[in-house]
Design an enzyme around this catalytic site. Structure first.
Site, PDB file in Angstrom:
ATOM      1  N   LYS A  13       1.279  -1.178   0.157  1.00  0.00           N
ATOM      2  CA  LYS A  13       0.341   0.211   0.295  1.00  0.00           C
ATOM      3  C   LYS A  13       0.977   1.202  -0.085  1.00  0.00           C
ATOM      4  O   LYS A  13       0.359   2.358  -0.791  1.00  0.00           O
ATOM      5  CB  LYS A  13      -1.108  -0.018   1.627  1.00  0.00           C
ATOM      6  CG  LYS A  13      -1.834  -1.406   1.479  1.00  0.00           C
ATOM      7  CD  LYS A  13      -2.131  -1.040   2.738  1.00  0.00           C
ATOM      8  CE  LYS A  13      -1.769  -1.307   4.067  1.00  0.00           C
ATOM      9  NZ  LYS A  13      -1.489  -2.624   4.307  1.00  0.00           N
ATOM     10  N   ARG A  88      -9.630   0.632   8.646  1.00  0.00           N
ATOM     11  CA  ARG A  88      -9.195  -0.684   8.476  1.00  0.00           C
ATOM     12  C   ARG A  88     -10.122  -1.300   9.662  1.00  0.00           C
ATOM     13  O   ARG A  88     -10.268  -2.921  10.089  1.00  0.00           O
ATOM     14  CB  ARG A  88      -8.148  -0.786   9.674  1.00  0.00           C
ATOM     15  CG  ARG A  88      -7.093  -0.357   8.694  1.00  0.00           C
ATOM     16  CD  ARG A  88      -5.690  -1.085   9.551  1.00  0.00           C
ATOM     17  NE  ARG A  88      -4.178  -1.795   9.379  1.00  0.00           N
ATOM     18  CZ  ARG A  88      -3.842  -0.577   8.854  1.00  0.00           C
ATOM     19  NH1 ARG A  88      -3.217   0.414   8.834  1.00  0.00           N
ATOM     20  NH2 ARG A  88      -2.264  -1.753   8.690  1.00  0.00           N
ATOM     21  N   ARG A 127      11.479  -5.265   5.364  1.00  0.00           N
ATOM     22  CA  ARG A 127      11.162  -4.358   5.129  1.00  0.00           C
ATOM     23  C   ARG A 127      11.706  -3.018   5.824  1.00  0.00           C
ATOM     24  O   ARG A 127      12.725  -3.408   7.537  1.00  0.00           O
ATOM     25  CB  ARG A 127       9.816  -3.539   5.099  1.00  0.00           C
ATOM     26  CG  ARG A 127       9.236  -2.728   5.657  1.00  0.00           C
ATOM     27  CD  ARG A 127       7.914  -1.986   5.699  1.00  0.00           C
ATOM     28  NE  ARG A 127       7.153  -2.132   6.537  1.00  0.00           N
ATOM     29  CZ  ARG A 127       5.810  -2.404   6.062  1.00  0.00           C
ATOM     30  NH1 ARG A 127       5.409  -1.893   5.615  1.00  0.00           N
ATOM     31  NH2 ARG A 127       4.892  -3.162   7.869  1.00  0.00           N
ATOM     32  N   ARG A 159      10.313  -1.641  11.383  1.00  0.00           N
ATOM     33  CA  ARG A 159       9.650  -1.117  12.752  1.00  0.00           C
ATOM     34  C   ARG A 159       9.847  -1.969  13.564  1.00  0.00           C
ATOM     35  O   ARG A 159       9.380  -3.215  12.802  1.00  0.00           O
ATOM     36  CB  ARG A 159       8.123  -0.948  11.914  1.00  0.00           C
ATOM     37  CG  ARG A 159       8.021   0.448  10.923  1.00  0.00           C
ATOM     38  CD  ARG A 159       6.991  -0.219   9.579  1.00  0.00           C
ATOM     39  NE  ARG A 159       5.430  -0.564  10.600  1.00  0.00           N
ATOM     40  CZ  ARG A 159       4.870  -0.568  10.220  1.00  0.00           C
ATOM     41  NH1 ARG A 159       4.518   0.040   8.757  1.00  0.00           N
ATOM     42  NH2 ARG A 159       3.723  -1.213  10.443  1.00  0.00           N
ATOM     43  N   ARG A 170      -0.432  -8.930  13.511  1.00  0.00           N
ATOM     44  CA  ARG A 170      -1.320  -8.074  12.524  1.00  0.00           C
ATOM     45  C   ARG A 170      -2.003  -9.142  11.208  1.00  0.00           C
ATOM     46  O   ARG A 170      -3.246  -8.424  11.379  1.00  0.00           O
ATOM     47  CB  ARG A 170      -0.444  -6.964  11.886  1.00  0.00           C
ATOM     48  CG  ARG A 170       0.154  -6.192  12.914  1.00  0.00           C
ATOM     49  CD  ARG A 170       1.584  -5.509  12.907  1.00  0.00           C
ATOM     50  NE  ARG A 170       1.705  -5.501  10.969  1.00  0.00           N
ATOM     51  CZ  ARG A 170       2.728  -5.082  10.885  1.00  0.00           C
ATOM     52  NH1 ARG A 170       3.953  -5.980  11.354  1.00  0.00           N
ATOM     53  NH2 ARG A 170       2.351  -4.555   9.460  1.00  0.00           N
TER      54      ARG A 170
HETATM   55  P1  ADP Z   1       0.929  -1.518   7.628  1.00  0.00           P
HETATM   56  O1  ADP Z   1       1.986  -0.861   6.430  1.00  0.00           O
HETATM   57  O2  ADP Z   1       2.071  -2.909   8.297  1.00  0.00           O
HETATM   58  O3  ADP Z   1       0.187  -2.041   7.307  1.00  0.00           O
HETATM   59  P2  ADP Z   1       0.883   0.359   9.451  1.00  0.00           P
HETATM   60  O4  ADP Z   1       1.735   1.113   9.312  1.00  0.00           O
HETATM   61  O5  ADP Z   1      -0.542   0.930   8.161  1.00  0.00           O
HETATM   62  O6  ADP Z   1       1.339  -0.574   9.074  1.00  0.00           O
HETATM   63  O7  ADP Z   1       0.061   0.744  10.831  1.00  0.00           O
HETATM   64  C1  ADP Z   1       0.951   0.238  11.599  1.00  0.00           C
HETATM   65  C2  ADP Z   1      -0.231   0.222  12.732  1.00  0.00           C
HETATM   66  O8  ADP Z   1      -0.425   1.310  13.429  1.00  0.00           O
HETATM   67  C3  ADP Z   1      -1.234  -0.528  12.944  1.00  0.00           C
HETATM   68  O9  ADP Z   1      -0.716  -1.490  13.278  1.00  0.00           O
HETATM   69  C4  ADP Z   1      -1.980   0.036  13.767  1.00  0.00           C
HETATM   70  O10 ADP Z   1      -1.811  -1.009  15.414  1.00  0.00           O
HETATM   71  C5  ADP Z   1      -1.822   1.113  13.677  1.00  0.00           C
HETATM   72  N1  ADP Z   1      -3.066   1.806  13.220  1.00  0.00           N
HETATM   73  C6  ADP Z   1      -2.032   2.283  11.403  1.00  0.00           C
HETATM   74  N2  ADP Z   1      -3.522   2.401  10.753  1.00  0.00           N
HETATM   75  C7  ADP Z   1      -4.817   2.224  11.822  1.00  0.00           C
HETATM   76  C8  ADP Z   1      -5.923   2.296  11.248  1.00  0.00           C
HETATM   77  N3  ADP Z   1      -6.724   2.865  10.795  1.00  0.00           N
HETATM   78  N4  ADP Z   1      -6.868   2.060  12.913  1.00  0.00           N
HETATM   79  C9  ADP Z   1      -6.479   1.821  14.428  1.00  0.00           C
HETATM   80  N5  ADP Z   1      -4.405   1.562  13.522  1.00  0.00           N
HETATM   81  C10 ADP Z   1      -4.079   1.358  13.002  1.00  0.00           C
HETATM   82  P1  ADP Z   2       2.614  -1.805   3.575  1.00  0.00           P
HETATM   83  O1  ADP Z   2       2.594  -0.540   3.425  1.00  0.00           O
HETATM   84  O2  ADP Z   2       0.985  -2.313   2.252  1.00  0.00           O
HETATM   85  O3  ADP Z   2       2.216  -2.658   4.622  1.00  0.00           O
HETATM   86  P2  ADP Z   2       4.554  -1.462   1.803  1.00  0.00           P
HETATM   87  O4  ADP Z   2       4.690  -0.721   1.010  1.00  0.00           O
HETATM   88  O5  ADP Z   2       5.477  -0.974   2.797  1.00  0.00           O
HETATM   89  O6  ADP Z   2       3.740  -2.599   2.009  1.00  0.00           O
HETATM   90  O7  ADP Z   2       5.622  -3.058   0.826  1.00  0.00           O
HETATM   91  C1  ADP Z   2       5.793  -3.965   2.518  1.00  0.00           C
HETATM   92  C2  ADP Z   2       7.177  -3.963   1.585  1.00  0.00           C
HETATM   93  O8  ADP Z   2       7.452  -5.323   0.722  1.00  0.00           O
HETATM   94  C3  ADP Z   2       8.008  -3.356   1.446  1.00  0.00           C
HETATM   95  O9  ADP Z   2       9.533  -3.935   2.089  1.00  0.00           O
HETATM   96  C4  ADP Z   2       8.182  -2.713  -0.020  1.00  0.00           C
HETATM   97  O10 ADP Z   2       9.488  -2.575  -0.156  1.00  0.00           O
HETATM   98  C5  ADP Z   2       7.868  -3.776  -0.178  1.00  0.00           C
HETATM   99  N1  ADP Z   2       6.768  -4.224  -1.599  1.00  0.00           N
HETATM  100  C6  ADP Z   2       6.274  -3.726  -2.914  1.00  0.00           C
HETATM  101  N2  ADP Z   2       5.327  -3.932  -3.038  1.00  0.00           N
HETATM  102  C7  ADP Z   2       6.274  -4.891  -3.913  1.00  0.00           C
HETATM  103  C8  ADP Z   2       6.445  -5.584  -4.396  1.00  0.00           C
HETATM  104  N3  ADP Z   2       5.669  -5.421  -5.519  1.00  0.00           N
HETATM  105  N4  ADP Z   2       7.183  -7.109  -4.629  1.00  0.00           N
HETATM  106  C9  ADP Z   2       8.185  -7.106  -3.671  1.00  0.00           C
HETATM  107  N5  ADP Z   2       8.304  -6.239  -2.849  1.00  0.00           N
HETATM  108  C10 ADP Z   2       7.486  -4.849  -2.465  1.00  0.00           C
END
Ligand code: ADP
Ligand code: ADP
Length: 215
Positions: A13, A88, A127, A159, A170
Site C-alpha cells: 500500500k 481498517r 522491510r 519497525r 497483525r
Molecule cells: P502496515 O503498513 O503494515 O499495513 P501501518 O503502518 O498502516 O501498517 O500501521 C501500523 C500500525 O498502526 C497498525 O498495526 C495499527 O496498530 C496502527 N494503525 C494504522 N492505521 C490504523 C487504523 N486505520 N486503525 C487502527 N490502527 C491503525
Molecule cells: P504496506 O504499506 O502495505 O504494509 P509496503 O509498501 O511497506 O506495504 O511494502 C512492504 C514491503 O514489501 C516493503 O519492504 C516493500 O519494499 C516491499 N514491496 C512492496 N511492493 C512489492 C512488490 N510488488 N514486490 C516485492 N516487494 C514489494
C-alpha cells in the site's frame, strides 16, 4: 482523485501510494506514518497508540477517526488524497463516508492489493522504512545507498512491529477486523482487485490504469 489503497500488512500500500502521490501531486495519507510520527515525538496520542502498535493491535477507532478527519481537512488534500492504511474497520469506513459526504469528496475507487501470506512474511522481514513514508526492502527494493532514504536522505529504520510475534497478530487482526471491508466496498461498487505479487512497477501500471481516469 480520491483513492483508498487497501491490503494486508506488507501488500505494498505504502509503496504504491508513494508512486501515485509523486505522479499526481496529491498527498499519501498514511495513518501508520502519522501514528509513528506521534510516537517518535512522544505526544499524548503517540504514548497511547504505541502499546497497541507494538502488539500489532489496532489503535481504537475513536482515535483514528479524529486523526483522519483533521488530515482530510488540510488544504493539501483539497484536490484529492490517497488513503493508505485507513479505514481498517467498518466503523472507520462509516465515519469516513460521513466526513467525505460533508466535504463532498466521494471515494473514486478502493484498490485491493492481494498478496498471499508467505510472500507478505518475506516482504515484512526485509522491510526498512523512512520517516518520510518511503518503504524499502533489502531483497526486493533496496535503496541506492544502504540504510539511507533515496527520497529524503534520512536514516532508514526497521519497525518494531515487523518482528515475528507482532506480524502474526497483525495478519490475524486483518482477517478479523479489516477483511470485512472487502464486501463492504464491493457492495458499493468501488472495489478493484489487483494482483500484488508482481514487480513494483508492474503493480503500479495496473493501479494507474484504475486511478488515471479520476485525475
Ligand atoms: P502496515 O503498513 O503494515 O499495513 P501501518 O503502518 O498502516 O501498517 O500501521 C501500523 C500500525 O498502526 C497498525 O498495526 C495499527 O496498530 C496502527 N494503525 C494504522 N492505521 C490504523 C487504523 N486505520 N486503525 C487502527 N490502527 C491503525
Ligand atoms: P504496506 O504499506 O502495505 O504494509 P509496503 O509498501 O511497506 O506495504 O511494502 C512492504 C514491503 O514489501 C516493503 O519492504 C516493500 O519494499 C516491499 N514491496 C512492496 N511492493 C512489492 C512488490 N510488488 N514486490 C516485492 N516487494 C514489494
Amino acid at each position: 482523485m480520491n483513492i483508498i489503497l487497501f491490503g494486508q500488512p506488507g501488500a505494498g500500500k505504502g509503496t504504491q501510494a508513494q508512486k501515485l502521490s509523486k505522479k499526481y501531486g496529491i498527498p499519501q495519507i498514511s495513518t501508520g506514518d502519522i501514528l509513528r510520527a506521534n510516537v517518535k515525538e512522544g505526544t499524548k496520542l503517540g504514548l497511547e497508540a504505541k502499546k497497541y502498535m507494538d502488539a500489532g493491535e489496532l489503535v481504537p477507532d475513536a482515535v483514528l477517526i479524529g486523526i483522519i478527519k483533521d488530515r482530510l481537512l488540510q488544504p493539501d488534500a483539497a484536490n484529492g488524497f490517497l488513503l493508505d492504511g485507513y479505514p481498517r474497520t467498518i466503523p472507520q469506513a462509516d465515519a469516513l463516508a460521513g466526513i467525505l459526504d460533508e466535504i463532498k469528496k466521494p471515494i473514486d475507487a478502493v484498490i485491493n492489493i492481494a498478496v498471499p501470506t508467505p510472500i507478505l512474511l518475506e516482504r515484512l522481514s526485509g522491510r526498512w522504512m523512512s520517516a518520510c513514508g518511503a518503504s524499502y526492502n533489502t531483497v526486493f527494493n533496496p535503496p541506492k545507498k544502504e540504510g539511507v532514504c533515496d527520497v529524503c536522505g534520512d536514516q532508514l529504520f526497521q519497525r518494531p512491529d515487523d518482528t515475528s510475534a507482532a506480524v502474526a497478530n497483525r495478519l490475524e487482526v486483518y482477517q478479523k477486523q479489516t477483511a470485512p471491508l472487502i464486501d463492504y466496498y464491493k457492495g458499493k461498487g468501488l472495489l478493484k482487485d489487483i494482483d500484488g505479487t508482481k514487480d513494483i512497477d508492474v503493480v503500479f501500471e495496473e493501479i494507474d490504469k484504475i486511478a488515471a481516469p479520476f485525475k
